[in-house]
Design a protein around this motif. Structure first.
Motif, mmCIF file in Angstrom:
data_model
loop_
_atom_site.group_PDB
_atom_site.id
_atom_site.type_symbol
_atom_site.label_atom_id
_atom_site.label_comp_id
_atom_site.label_asym_id
_atom_site.label_seq_id
_atom_site.Cartn_x
_atom_site.Cartn_y
_atom_site.Cartn_z
ATOM 1 N N ARG A 201 0.832 -1.199 0.000
ATOM 2 C CA ARG A 201 0.000 0.000 0.000
ATOM 3 C C ARG A 201 0.869 1.252 0.000
ATOM 4 N NH1 ARG A 201 -2.408 0.246 4.885
ATOM 5 N NH2 ARG A 201 -2.634 -1.997 4.813
ATOM 6 N N GLN A 202 1.887 1.208 0.847
ATOM 7 C CA GLN A 202 2.778 2.360 0.998
ATOM 8 C C GLN A 202 3.480 2.671 -0.321
ATOM 9 O OE1 GLN A 202 2.695 3.712 3.828
ATOM 10 N NE2 GLN A 202 4.385 5.178 3.760
ATOM 11 N N ALA A 203 3.978 1.615 -0.986
ATOM 12 C CA ALA A 203 4.740 1.815 -2.231
ATOM 13 C C ALA A 203 3.835 2.376 -3.327
ATOM 14 C CB ALA A 203 5.365 0.500 -2.668
ATOM 15 N N CYS A 204 2.616 1.847 -3.442
ATOM 16 C CA CYS A 204 1.686 2.347 -4.474
ATOM 17 C C CYS A 204 1.359 3.804 -4.200
ATOM 18 C CB CYS A 204 0.395 1.537 -4.464
ATOM 19 S SG CYS A 204 0.581 -0.077 -5.198
ATOM 20 N N ASN A 205 1.026 4.105 -2.947
ATOM 21 C CA ASN A 205 0.649 5.490 -2.620
ATOM 22 C C ASN A 205 1.811 6.443 -2.877
ATOM 23 O OD1 ASN A 205 -1.865 4.716 -1.889
ATOM 24 N ND2 ASN A 205 -1.411 4.571 0.299
ATOM 25 N N LYS B 177 2.320 7.045 -6.602
ATOM 26 C CA LYS B 177 1.262 7.933 -7.134
ATOM 27 C C LYS B 177 1.541 9.369 -6.706
ATOM 28 C CE LYS B 177 -2.461 8.961 -9.158
ATOM 29 N NZ LYS B 177 -2.627 8.746 -10.598
ATOM 30 N N TYR B 178 1.963 9.492 -5.471
ATOM 31 C CA TYR B 178 2.221 10.830 -4.918
ATOM 32 C C TYR B 178 3.336 11.524 -5.707
ATOM 33 C CZ TYR B 178 3.274 14.371 -1.376
ATOM 34 O OH TYR B 178 3.510 15.539 -0.721
ATOM 35 N N THR C 229 -5.211 -2.697 -3.836
ATOM 36 C CA THR C 229 -4.274 -1.622 -3.490
ATOM 37 C C THR C 229 -4.085 -0.654 -4.660
ATOM 38 O OG1 THR C 229 -3.139 -3.296 -2.205
ATOM 39 C CG2 THR C 229 -2.026 -1.218 -2.435
ATOM 40 N N LEU C 230 -4.009 -1.223 -5.870
ATOM 41 C CA LEU C 230 -3.844 -0.349 -7.048
ATOM 42 C C LEU C 230 -5.066 0.543 -7.216
ATOM 43 C CD1 LEU C 230 -2.269 -2.862 -9.569
ATOM 44 C CD2 LEU C 230 -1.210 -0.765 -8.725
ATOM 45 N N MET C 231 -6.246 -0.051 -7.009
ATOM 46 C CA MET C 231 -7.470 0.729 -7.163
ATOM 47 C C MET C 231 -7.511 1.859 -6.141
ATOM 48 S SD MET C 231 -10.344 -1.997 -8.171
ATOM 49 C CE MET C 231 -11.482 -1.438 -6.931
ATOM 50 N N GLU C 232 -7.183 1.499 -4.916
ATOM 51 C CA GLU C 232 -7.226 2.498 -3.833
ATOM 52 C C GLU C 232 -6.283 3.663 -4.101
ATOM 53 O OE1 GLU C 232 -8.243 0.472 0.422
ATOM 54 O OE2 GLU C 232 -6.179 0.948 -0.067
ATOM 55 N N SER C 233 -5.086 3.332 -4.606
ATOM 56 C CA SER C 233 -4.084 4.389 -4.781
ATOM 57 C C SER C 233 -4.230 5.075 -6.132
ATOM 58 C CB SER C 233 -2.681 3.799 -4.671
ATOM 59 O OG SER C 233 -2.503 2.877 -5.718
ATOM 60 N N ASN C 234 -5.042 4.457 -7.002
ATOM 61 C CA ASN C 234 -5.247 5.017 -8.327
ATOM 62 C C ASN C 234 -3.947 5.052 -9.131
ATOM 63 O OD1 ASN C 234 -6.985 5.906 -10.166
ATOM 64 N ND2 ASN C 234 -7.034 8.048 -9.482
ATOM 65 N N LYS D 146 1.022 -0.144 -14.807
ATOM 66 C CA LYS D 146 2.291 -0.276 -15.526
ATOM 67 C C LYS D 146 3.451 0.337 -14.747
ATOM 68 C CE LYS D 146 1.991 3.725 -18.548
ATOM 69 N NZ LYS D 146 1.559 4.251 -19.779
ATOM 70 N N TYR D 147 3.138 1.072 -13.676
ATOM 71 C CA TYR D 147 4.202 1.638 -12.841
ATOM 72 C C TYR D 147 4.446 0.810 -11.570
ATOM 73 C CZ TYR D 147 3.860 5.582 -15.946
ATOM 74 O OH TYR D 147 3.855 6.360 -17.061
ATOM 75 N N PHE D 148 3.989 -0.430 -11.643
ATOM 76 C CA PHE D 148 4.134 -1.255 -10.452
ATOM 77 C C PHE D 148 4.711 -2.625 -10.837
ATOM 78 C CE2 PHE D 148 2.421 -3.772 -6.837
ATOM 79 C CZ PHE D 148 3.083 -3.070 -5.844
ATOM 80 N N GLU D 149 5.575 -3.140 -9.973
ATOM 81 C CA GLU D 149 6.216 -4.425 -10.275
ATOM 82 C C GLU D 149 6.340 -5.227 -8.979
ATOM 83 O OE1 GLU D 149 9.285 -4.479 -13.383
ATOM 84 O OE2 GLU D 149 10.665 -4.941 -11.757
#
Ligand code: C2E
Ligand code: MG
Ligand code: MG
Length: 722
Positions: A541-545, A548-549, A581-586, A590-593
């Motif tokens: 969650r932290q990494a996705c947020n 995005k930030y 988690t991707l949905m939550e962080s929007n 493609k920017y996640f691995e």
């Protein structure tokens, strides 16, 4: 001593605290064997490990003894009588048996006991491993006979309308039930009903803290009580159920059944604990009568735990009086579960008896010997030269066991497997029996790490290491709640542009007292304790947020990768978690691995393939981490749906000096390109390494040459704000 035969599976205890290993014929499970056995031993409950086709059944001592007292055997009929829905060995189906056992409300069973009494046991089961159609299951049962009796008495009285509040209190008192309420904050306070306080010898208006209660716990039970309480307080377990001995007012210990439940607030934190404790000493004593004598272990004829502690204390006092040396040894049969599974229950009993015979035969007259667990013996020996005498004894015991493998007493082909470890503590004239046993056991526990000798002598530095680890185990549970974890990010640099193209999220623990703790120090512990799932979810969650930030702040978009743990891959619905988690962080997928290691992936390759396909369907890329360090790199690569190869730093570090390393790096990139993978070099530390890898055609570099893992602000400053 951990033995791995290929497939490795971690078994999570119901409490979520211990992780263990069992190996069963044709089913290969790797975990620490010692811990499963410790779990079984520590458990006051009844435990069965069994296969759904009933080809394997193992029960712990508590259950075995109870069944013998009821004239029953721990066999297939017994399992069917619990989970079999009136089916017999001829017509049961393993799948129906499994479904019944895994009922999430548990399964109630009734056995008729002596004199027409009924014995009620509640069972809860968990799957340990699935192998084709056969499932290995662990079932734990709690004897609720006493509890039910008390409940039905109270219910009956209430039904007849006899009960005023005052009568109710009296009934509680006579039933010897205490009600407990614990408010959970910095210093948890304990409220106990009047009758309960009386039972434990507390005065009416005494203010009680949790420690006051812990001081009442019998030393042998203290460790398991504290682990269970810790799990309840931290929310790892919802309930605490245990039978322990507590000191009552007249300096005597009584057995109490505890049934406590944690109450959580909206954010999932435990705010209070409520429950009851019941004095079951009478029932326990009745139960002990079945064993013939409450101080003797019926199978081996040696003293049981209580007998050993009592007689051991007496022996030490006698030695103190006349002067002399003594030594304590805790002896554990190696690979007992496996031996049991291969050679069967009968042989297991014979082996236990052989140990008992050998220990009695080769110890001096001034020795107290006990069987303290399924495959644990202990002895205190009055002697002249502790080290010499205990080593002589263990040598003679080993020889005796080997000679007994002659097909008359024990099977000849057991000869090479009759091994044991001995933790040893020499009496210093100060320690009591419990402390000596504890110290000897510590060495047994640590014997995996400290060599092959049979005798492991107590060393306080080993104890300190274990204690430190236990402290981390304790603290890690609250670290998440107290926001002590932080993700650092290590840049991945494109060989083409020399610019940042991605970053790997790497966790750090900002410990309030110890400072920054690196993942290798706590991730394995988090896996053991069972909290890794929560930590990994938090990291995801932290990494996705964060990513995005960074995009919202207008920085150049990069791909952030996270490491997935074995537990997350095999024990959770990781696909759902990532999707959510991707949905939550929007964050655009493609920017996640995700990074998995090959060792993890091949444990159950079919499962992994399935999982990775679904992760890729989300648009997330998958990277194989630490490539080149596993066993079967090429066959795994061929099958797994991955996008990226991360070549381990052990293949990169000497690439400049060692032509063979360069050749290997070249072979990997050629293979990677042929498979259309992006290839990343880990551990790039120098310009020379960078130059060679660039020439070979690598895509990205991650290493200290460009940057160590950095806190977010540092990464921004050094890589985004130029
Ligand atoms: P990894 O995924 O292979 O991470 C790379 C490790 O190599 C990192 O260690 C990184 O600091 C180190 N490293 C990178 N470049 C160099 C270099 O040039 N020289 C040297 N000597 N080392 C370099 P770190 O951060 O200590 O992480 C160790 C392992 O812990 C990771 O290995 C990963 O398997 C695990 N880990 C880290 N964070 C997490 C997490 O959030 N969840 C899980 N499940 N595992 C994590
Ligand atoms: Mg990694
Ligand atoms: Mg790596």
């Amino acid at each position: 001593m951990e033995w791995v035969w290929g497939l490795a599976v971690a078994l999570v205890s119901a409490a979520g605290a211990a992780f263990v290993t069992a190996t069963v014929q044709s089913v290969k499970i790797s975990v620490s064997e010692r811990k499963l056995e410790a779990l079984l031993k520590a458990s006051n409950r009844y435990t069965i490990i069994w296969k759904s086709d009933l080809s394997y059944i193992h029960v712990n001592d508590a259950l075995r003894n109870r069944l013998y007292s009821l004239g029953r055997n721990p066999d297939a009929n017994f399992i069917l009588s619990i989970f079999g829905n009136e089916k017999t060995v001829d017509n049961f189906t393993p799948s129906a048996l499994l479904v019944a056992a895994l009922n999430e409300n548990g399964v109630d069973s009734v056995f008729s006991a002596a004199e027409g009494e009924n014995c009620y046991v509640k069972w809860r089961s968990e799957t340990v491993e699935v192998k084709k159609t056969v499932v290995l299951i662990i079932s734990e049962g709690i004897d609720e006979t006493e509890m039910r009796y008390v409940k039905s008495e109270l219910y009956e009285q209430r039904r007849r309308n006899y009960i005023t509040e005052e009568n109710f209190d009296m009934a509680m008192e006579s039933a010897e039930i205490g009600i407990i309420y614990i408010s959970v904050d910095e210093l948890p306070r304990v409220e106990i009903s009047e009758g309960g306080k009386k039972m434990l010898g507390f005065s009416d208006n005494e203010e009680l803290m949790l420690d006051d209660l812990a001081r009442k716990v019998y030393s042998v039970d203290l460790n398991s009580y504290q682990i269970k309480l810790k799990n309840l307080l931290s929310g790892i377990s919802d309930t605490l159920e245990a039978e322990i001995k507590l000191l009552i007012k007249n300096n005597d210990y009584h057995s109490f059944m505890l049934k406590w439940r944690g109450v959580k607030d909206e954010s999932g934190n435990v705010t209070r604990i409520t429950g009851a404790f019941i004095d079951v000493t009478n029932q326990r004593e009745r139960y002990n009568l079945y064993d013939g004598a409450s101080l003797v272990d019926p199978m081996s004829g040696l003293l049981n735990r209580r007998g050993f502690m009592d007689k051991g204390s007496a022996l030490l006092s006698a030695i103190d009086e006349v002067g002399g040396n003594a030594v304590m040894s805790s002896i554990k049969i190696e690979r007992m579960m496996k031996i049991n599974s291969i050679f069967g229950n009968d042989m297991w009993e014979r082996l236990i008896k052989c140990y008992a015979e050998g220990l009695v035969k080769f110890s001096s007259e001034k020795t107290v010997i006990g069987r303290l667990g399924t495959d644990d013996f202990a002895l205190i020996m009055g002697c002249k030269e502790p080290r010499r005498d205990i080593e002589r004894l263990t040598k003679e015991l080993l020889l005796f066991l080997e000679n007994s493998c002659n097909d008359n007493i024990l099977p000849a082909n057991l000869k090479d497997q009759v091994r044991f470890d001995a933790g040893v503590c020499v009496y210093d004239g100060v320690d009591d029996v419990q402390t000596l046993y504890y110290k000897a056991n510590i060495m047994l526990y640590a014997s995996d790490d400290i060599g092959k000798e049979v005798c492991h002598y107590y060393d306080d530095s080993v104890e300190k290491k274990i204690h430190d680890r236990e402290l981390i185990e304790y603290e890690i549970v609250s670290a998440l709640k107290h926001s002590e974890f932080e993700l650092y990010y290590q840049p991945k640099i494109s060989f083409k542009t020399g610019e940042i193209i991605g970053a790997e999220a790497l966790i750090r623990w900002n410990h309030p007292k110890r400072g920054l703790i690196q993942p290798y120090e706590f991730i394995p512990i988090a896996e053991d304790v069972g909290i890794i799932m929560k930590i990994d979810e938090w990291g995801l969650r932290q990494a996705c947020n964060q990513n995005k930030y960074w995009q919202i702040k207008g920085y150049k978009p990069i791909k952030v990768s996270v490491n997935i743990s074995k537990v997350q891959l095999y024990k959770t619905d990781i696909v759902k978690t990532i999707k959510h988690t991707l949905m939550e962080s929007n964050l655009d997928p493609k920017y996640f691995e995700v990074e998995i290691t090959e060792t993890m992936a091949v444990q159950d390759i079919e499962h992994t393939i399935d999982m990775l396909r679904n992760i890729k369907k989300l648009g997330v890329s998958v990277s194989m981490d630490d490539f080149g360090t596993g066993y079967s790199s090429l066959s795994a690569i061929k099958q797994l749906p991955i996008d990226v190869l991360k070549v381990d730093r052990s293949l990169i570090y000497d690439i400049c000096e060692n032509p063979a390393s360069e050749k290997i790096a070249q072979a990997i990139i050629e293979m990677g390109k042929a498979m259309k993978f992006r290839v990343v070099a880990e551990g790039v530390e120098t310009q020379e390494q960078w130059d060679i890898l660039q020439r070979l055609g690598y895509d990205e570099a991650q290493g200290y040459f460009h940057g160590k893992p950095l806190a977010t602000a540092d990464l921004e400053r050094q890589f985004f704000m130029q």
